[in-house]
Design a protein around this motif. Structure first.
Motif, PDB file in Angstrom:
ATOM      1  N   UNK A 242       0.836  -1.197   0.000  1.00 42.14           N
ATOM      2  CA  UNK A 242       0.000   0.000   0.000  1.00 42.14           C
ATOM      3  C   UNK A 242       0.872   1.249   0.000  1.00 42.14           C
ATOM      4  N   UNK A 245       2.527   1.675  -3.411  1.00 49.60           N
ATOM      5  CA  UNK A 245       1.587   2.080  -4.458  1.00 49.60           C
ATOM      6  C   UNK A 245       1.184   3.528  -4.283  1.00 49.60           C
ATOM      7  N   UNK A 246       0.857   3.900  -3.049  1.00 49.23           N
ATOM      8  CA  UNK A 246       0.441   5.279  -2.809  1.00 49.23           C
ATOM      9  C   UNK A 246       1.574   6.218  -3.187  1.00 49.23           C
ATOM     10  N   UNK A 249       1.989   6.435  -7.104  1.00 49.13           N
ATOM     11  CA  UNK A 249       0.957   7.156  -7.823  1.00 49.13           C
ATOM     12  C   UNK A 249       0.879   8.609  -7.392  1.00 49.13           C
ATOM     13  N   UNK A 250       1.182   8.884  -6.132  1.00 43.61           N
ATOM     14  CA  UNK A 250       1.177  10.285  -5.722  1.00 43.61           C
ATOM     15  C   UNK A 250       2.240  11.032  -6.492  1.00 43.61           C
TER      16      UNK A 250
ATOM     17  N   UNK B  99      -3.442  12.791  -4.091  1.00 44.97           N
ATOM     18  CA  UNK B  99      -2.906  12.141  -2.897  1.00 44.97           C
ATOM     19  C   UNK B  99      -4.039  11.506  -2.101  1.00 44.97           C
ATOM     20  N   UNK B 102      -5.318   8.426  -3.942  1.00 45.35           N
ATOM     21  CA  UNK B 102      -4.390   7.302  -3.799  1.00 45.35           C
ATOM     22  C   UNK B 102      -4.531   6.679  -2.430  1.00 45.35           C
ATOM     23  N   UNK B 103      -4.636   7.555  -1.462  1.00 41.39           N
ATOM     24  CA  UNK B 103      -4.717   7.092  -0.079  1.00 41.39           C
ATOM     25  C   UNK B 103      -5.965   6.222   0.108  1.00 41.39           C
ATOM     26  N   UNK B 106      -5.717   2.841  -2.079  1.00 38.07           N
ATOM     27  CA  UNK B 106      -4.824   1.782  -1.627  1.00 38.07           C
ATOM     28  C   UNK B 106      -5.130   1.319  -0.209  1.00 38.07           C
TER      29      UNK B 106
END
Lengths: 615, 594
Positions: A242, A245-246, A249-250, B99, B102-103, B106
């Motif tokens: 997690x 991935x975060x 992509x951020x 952000x 995404x948070x 995921x």
């Protein structure tokens, strides 16, 4: 999502590209046409914008409505041409790409069929499949889109820059500055996001491996009460994934807004400075309008261009792997002697027959026929799968027509290897193997294998009906012959109990049948081909002793008058062989009949006494 | 992209309904992150409004500059500053929104994966036995991944797309109603064209991916069965089959890509149409003085922005549908019926002596196929039970019942007089040691594997267990000894050595009851002897159930269970059974006497 960033780059871009060009070369005129059309389409777009200048300067500002409409129609036609051209080139390109891909795929499959078994041993199944699926697909995507896109964005970029310079040189300096900044930014952030995405892939791979392991090990996990520990481990991996991935992509998410802001800033600065220029009389209003549209357009092709370059590199590295496979040395086959069906005339001479007669012969290069009897001899045969490790050290043996020869010994002793050599799946490194007195290297491989029938331990069934699978052994066999072969293998009764009988479809390597049933089908497949030489490699290993006894009669009939090589774990299967070879570490340490070997009280005796099994 | 996805998205009856159902479940997971979700929505709104307001400001600035000689420098400058601030704010808001998204995505994904994994652990073994393990893994990994992609895309594009359309319309109408009306009238054309093409493309891509699946299956088969292909000289036939599919694939790929490649020029054409329409009416309005040039320039940039979200949204909707289809597959796994939980007052089995009674037990895997009926067996502590019979006769079933991988349908199994149903699974299994033919080792070092059941075991204990299992010798000879990492496929050690490790794993804790499977194939004679010795040592004084192949084991057993077709047909000692002259005697004679 920018997944392609994780792809590998080709090792030798030029070479892969050249090979690809070779394929594209068959269609060079089409490609030329595509390029021309791309030029037209892109040119029309750029020119269309340029028309804004006369429209504003000559018609709108003076207030000439009729002229305005005429000019607008002209602009419309220009755009229409652009659209038509782009429609044309995309169709042509897609057609060409499909043709090329079809050709490549076909060549690849064709080539794979000729590769020696050695190649399949050295490469995993998944690896080979990935050539056909992933690599070909990436290449196809690239050919479909990237080729034209890259030309298009390149022309747009150059055209826009030229137009900017032509319209107003001083102003264009601003754009160049921003383009340089954007380029640097793209470069910088793609390196960074590549790292992030690699990390993400890594974590994903870890979790994948873990789940796979746990699913297959559920029983053990439960027995040892390991559920909680494993769940904790899973949670740790899951959380890592997690985070990765975060993060990835951020970071990727930052690129778009940043680029958009940069292009806005570019536009705004250009507009302000342009406005001042106009006021100062350095630039007319029409030029400014056209100029500003170009400014807006300028960022897009740059992004596109860098993306496409990455994509094409990924595709080329796929192409490289494909071509590497195509360059693999195919099985050598210099044999000239062929296999044929014959009939005997009254005077004892042989005549070639077009279809199955039950008698066979070798047809020499000069046309003379030598009866095929099934006399196989090994003379001091040396062999190793790799050159530094010998598996067989000078094996000599003979099998006279109609004899049954058995091989016993522990795993890795070289039993299966011997059989693979008779079939010429591998090339021997020393000694000779003769077949009816002919060196097997002089026999065409296809014909050599036609004369041998084989039942191996890991039965492989193909998608198709049961009848199709049995007929695999002899494609022209009639339904009655198929049924007869099934009866010999004692498979007839279970096949008939299936809802669709002989027409039952088998999928996924016959996963709807039990291992024993599959082995019976493999025996039937061998039975129908009725070859002079039969090879049984653990052919009955998955069949229980009772069924084995049931098919014994059929097998005896099958083996009658044939030279047979048998490998069996179960000693009861080999007991009635003419000769039994006990192998160890690539040499024959004992040979003789069952009784002789027992009387010798050697290794065979030990095996026989110690390794009884009851199943 | 769409080529890959379309295949998973086959239309089924009641799909809408189940989609709604899945959506509800997804929302349930998302709800935990409502704070981020709210923030994300607000940020999206901010982004859209700011983005849309910039053209208005630009138009105003243009108007301030336009009149020759009457430039409001101060005004232009202040607008310029405002634009700069707004652009920067947009970028910031957009990034923050990303952000947040995404948070949420995921975190949701992590929760779903965790839940799925936990579920796998408590599912009855029946589920794992009945499903392809690749399928389960792909649900937990690939489907969840695809779902994440869709969810993320939905978050970032769907909402802002809709907002952009609404906002653009609002701004356009506020500038000039008539021109805006022109735009609204042309819009349906764009939608119509897009949906027409999308429909065609979808079915073509589906056909394409089906054909490709067919081709992949063929390649897969031919590569897997290369030996058979070559042995039977099937190459030519394989080529023919391949060519036929390859040609078909070329044709339908062409058609699929033809339609999808229409999308871009067509929508571009419609966009140009909108743009031209706005330009034309706008220019006429500007000429007649109804519209300022600045307003015209804002209008033109709106017209440009307006059509983009339409195309995006249609893409997002397909993507979301795919994502939901994947989510449905995951929920299928998550909602699978778990095994019946232990009773609240279930007993902990401690100090087990190893008395096992099987009392009138009935069991069947499938209700319509009778398997075990009225099975009775009483085993005293320390006795050896040999299970004998042809392959597939149900020996594993007995093991599954003893370990309570499956529950009996009727009757009872008791350990030391306690019915296993009334004991916790955990304590029951702790009292069994198991060595199966399927030697599962986890990826890790040899030491970790031996200490699997007792992670805090000291090195001495591990070595001692390995010595008892006759594994110490080969472990020591490995370059890294006990720290050797066992590769994923266990390629660096042999099958027999794996089995020795499994024995060592049991040796370390040595429970009072054992379940052993005498594997014979694919093990060389020397290792086999070692395994035999280790087995014998393990069994001393312990109640053991042995799936037996070896005559000596069978002879020495206290009870032999002869199984056939899932049923126990004979039961007794070796001599008794031989005397009886039944199936066992027949088996024995067919094997050992000629």
């Amino acid at each position: 999502m920018a997944r392609y960033m994780g792809y590998k780059r080709p090792k030798d871009t030029k070479k892969a590209f050249k090979k690809l060009l070779h394929y594209l070369g068959f269609h060079k005129w089409l490609l030329l046409l595509v390029t021309v059309l791309v030029f037209i389409s892109t040119g029309a777009n750029i020119m269309g914008t340029y028309l804004l200048k006369p429209i504003i300067n000559d018609y709108i500002l003076p207030g000439d409505a009729a002229g305005l409409i005429r000019a607008l129609i002209g602009m419309g036609i220009m755009y229409l041409c652009g659209v038509l051209a782009s429609l044309g080139y995309s169709q042509l390109m897609v057609k060409t790409a499909q043709k090329v891909i079809t050709e490549i795929r076909q060549d690849l499959f064709c080539h794979v069929q000729t590769l020696p078994l050695k190649y399949f041993d050295a490469h995993t199944h998944g690896e080979l499949m990935s050539r056909f699926t992933n690599d070909v697909d990436t290449l196809q995507e690239a050919l479909n889109n990237s080729f034209t896109m890259i030309i298009q964005s390149f022309i747009t970029l150059v055209g826009t820059i030229v137009m900017l310079v032509v319209l107003n040189f001083q102003l264009s300096l601003i754009v160049f500055f921003f383009l340089a900044v954007m380029f640097a930014f793209i470069k910088f952030s793609s390196v960074r996001s590549k790292r992030f995405f690699t990390q993400q892939q890594l974590e994903l791979g870890k979790i994948n491996g873990f789940v796979e392991e746990m699913v297959s090990g559920q029983k053990v996990e439960k027995v040892f009460n390991h559920e909680d520990a494993d769940f904790a481990e899973f949670c740790r991996l899951n959380e890592n994934l997690r985070k990765a991935s975060t993060g990835a992509l951020s970071h990727a998410g930052m690129m778009v807004p940043a680029n958009v802001s940069l292009s806005y800033a570019n536009y705004a600065v250009s507009a302000c400075v342009g406005g001042l220029f106009t006021l100062a009389g350095l630039c007319d209003l029409g030029s400014l309008s056209a100029y500003l549209v170009y400014v807006r357009q300028s960022a897009m092709p740059l992004n596109q261009f860098t993306n496409q370059v990455n994509f094409i590199l990924a595709a080329l590295s796929g192409a490289e792997r494909i071509f590497e496979m195509m360059d693999e040395e195919p099985e050598i086959d210099e044999g000239r002697i062929t296999f044929c069906h014959v009939a005997e005339k009254e005077d004892g001479s042989l005549v070639e027959q077009p279809s199955y007669t039950g008698s066979f012969a070798w047809k020499m290069e000069d046309g003379t026929l030598i009866p095929l009897r099934g006399d196989v001899r090994f003379d001091q045969v040396v062999f190793g799968y790799t050159s530094d490790k010998k598996v067989l050290n000078g094996i000599s043996l003979y099998a006279k027509p109609g004899q049954k020869i058995a091989f016993v010994g522990s795993t890795g002793a070289g039993k299966t290897t011997i059989i693979n050599l008779v079939n010429r799946f591998y090339e021997i490194q020393g000694g000779t193997i003769t077949y009816d007195g002919i060196d097997i290297r002089q026999i065409r491989k296809k014909d050599l294998r036609k004369s041998l029938s084989m039942v191996i331990q890991d039965t492989h069934l193909f998608t198709g009906t049961i009848a199709d699978n049995i007929r695999y052994g002899r494609l022209g066999a009639t339904d009655e012959e198929v049924r007869e072969a099934a009866r010999v293998a004692n498979a007839d009764s279970f096949i008939r109990r299936l809802p669709e009988g002989y027409n039952t479809m088998l999928y996924g390597d016959g996963s709807n049948l039990s291992q024993g049933q599959r082995q019976l089908l493999a025996i039937a497949r061998a039975a129908i081909s009725q070859p002079p030489v039969l090879i049984l490699d653990e052919a009955t290993s998955s069949i229980d002793t009772r069924t084995e006894r049931l098919i014994e009669k059929g097998m005896d009939a099958l083996m009658e008058n044939r030279t047979v090589f048998v490998i069996a774990h179960r000693l009861s299967t080999v007991r009635n062989s003419k000769a039994i070879m006990v192998l160890e570490k690539g040499t024959i340490i004992e040979r003789g009949s069952h009784e002789e070997l027992l009387a010798q009280k050697g290794r065979y005796y030990q095996l026989y006494m110690g390794q009884y099994e009851l199943e | 992209m769409s080529a890959k996805n379309s295949s998973k998205n086959d239309p089924m009856s009641g799909r809408r309904n189940s989609q709604k159902d899945t959506l509800r479940k997804v929302l349930h997971y998302i709800r935990r992150y409502w704070l981020f979700l709210g923030l994300s929505l607000i940020l999206a709104a901010v982004t859209v409004v700011l983005t849309l307001y910039v053209p208005v400001l630009t138009g105003e600035a243009v108007d301030l500059i336009l009149g020759p000689g009457q430039v409001d420098f101060a005004g232009v400058f202040s607008i310029g500053v405002t634009i700069a601030v707004m652009v920067a704010a947009t970028a910031l808001a957009q990034w923050l929104m990303n952000v947040c998204n995404n948070r949420i995505t995921y975190s949701v994904i992590r929760d779903i994966r965790g839940e799925a994994f936990r579920r796998i652990q408590i599912l009855p073994l029946k589920y794992i036995d009945g499903h392809n393990s690749g399928d389960i893994v792909s649900r937990v990994i690939a489907d969840v991944d695809q779902f994440a992609d869709g969810l993320l895309m939905g978050f970032t594009q769907l909402f802002s797309g809709v907002l952009t359309i609404v906002g653009t319309l609002f701004f356009m109408f506020s500038i000039d109603g008539w021109i805006a009306l022109v735009v609204v009238c042309i819009t349906p054309v764009s939608l119509l064209v897009a949906s027409f093409i999308a429909g065609r493309t979808f079915s073509m891509f589906k056909l394409q991916s089906e054909t490709r699946g067919e081709q992949t299956a063929l390649i897969d088969e031919m590569i897997g069965g290369q030996k058979v292909v070559q042995a039977f000289g099937y190459e030519k036939k394989a080529m023919e089959r391949f060519d036929e599919i390859n040609d078909r694939l070329e044709k339908c790929s062409l058609r699929a890509i033809f339609f999808s490649s229409l999308t871009n020029p067509c929508t571009r054409f419609v966009n140009s149409l909108v743009y031209t329409g706005v330009g034309l009416t706008g220019a006429l309005a500007a000429v007649s003085g109804r519209l300022s040039v600045g307003q015209l320039s804002s209008f033109l940039s709106y017209a440009n922005q307006y059509t983009k979200p339409f195309n995006e949204i249609s893409g997002v909707v397909t993507e979301l549908q795919n994502a939901l289809a994947c989510a449905a597959r995951i929920f299928e796994l998550i909602e699978e019926e778990p095994q019946t939980p232990d009773d609240a007052d279930a007993a902990e089995l401690t100090d087990v002596r190893g008395q096992v009674e099987i009392d009138h037990v009935d069991f069947r895997y499938r209700p319509e196929v009778p398997l075990i009926e009225n099975l009775n067996l009483s085993v005293r502590p320390g006795e050896r039970v040999a299970l004998v019979g042809p392959t597939g006769c149900g020996k594993t079933t007995i093991i599954n019942l003893l370990m309570r991988f499956y529950d009996v349908d009727a009757g009872e199994i008791r350990v030391d007089g306690v019915p296993v149903r009334r004991a916790t699974r955990r304590s029951l299994r702790r009292n069994f040691g198991m060595v199966l033919q399927d030697t599962w080792l986890k990826a890790g070092t040899i030491r970790e594997n031996i200490a699997y059941a007792k992670p805090d075991a000291t090195m001495e204990e591990v070595v001692e267990a390995a010595k008892l299992a006759h594994a110490h010798g080969f472990i020591r000879r490995l370059p890294q000894g006990y720290d050797t990492v066992i590769a994923e496929d266990g390629g660096n050690i042999s099958q027999g050595q794996k089995q020795l490790l499994c024995i060592a794993r049991v040796m370390l804790c040595l429970p009072p009851m054992l379940i052993l499977d005498e594997a014979t194939s694919s093990i060389d004679t020397r290792t086999e002897l070692k395994i035999q010795e280790a087995f014998a040592r393990m069994m001393e004084g312990r109640t053991s159930f042995i799936v037996a192949h070896r005559l000596s084991t069978i002879r020495e057993a206290d009870v032999i269970l002869v199984m056939r077709d899932g049923r126990i047909i004979e039961q007794g000692r070796h001599e008794e059974l031989l005397e009886k002259g039944g199936f066992y005697a027949a088996l024995y004679n067919s094997q050992f006497e000629q």
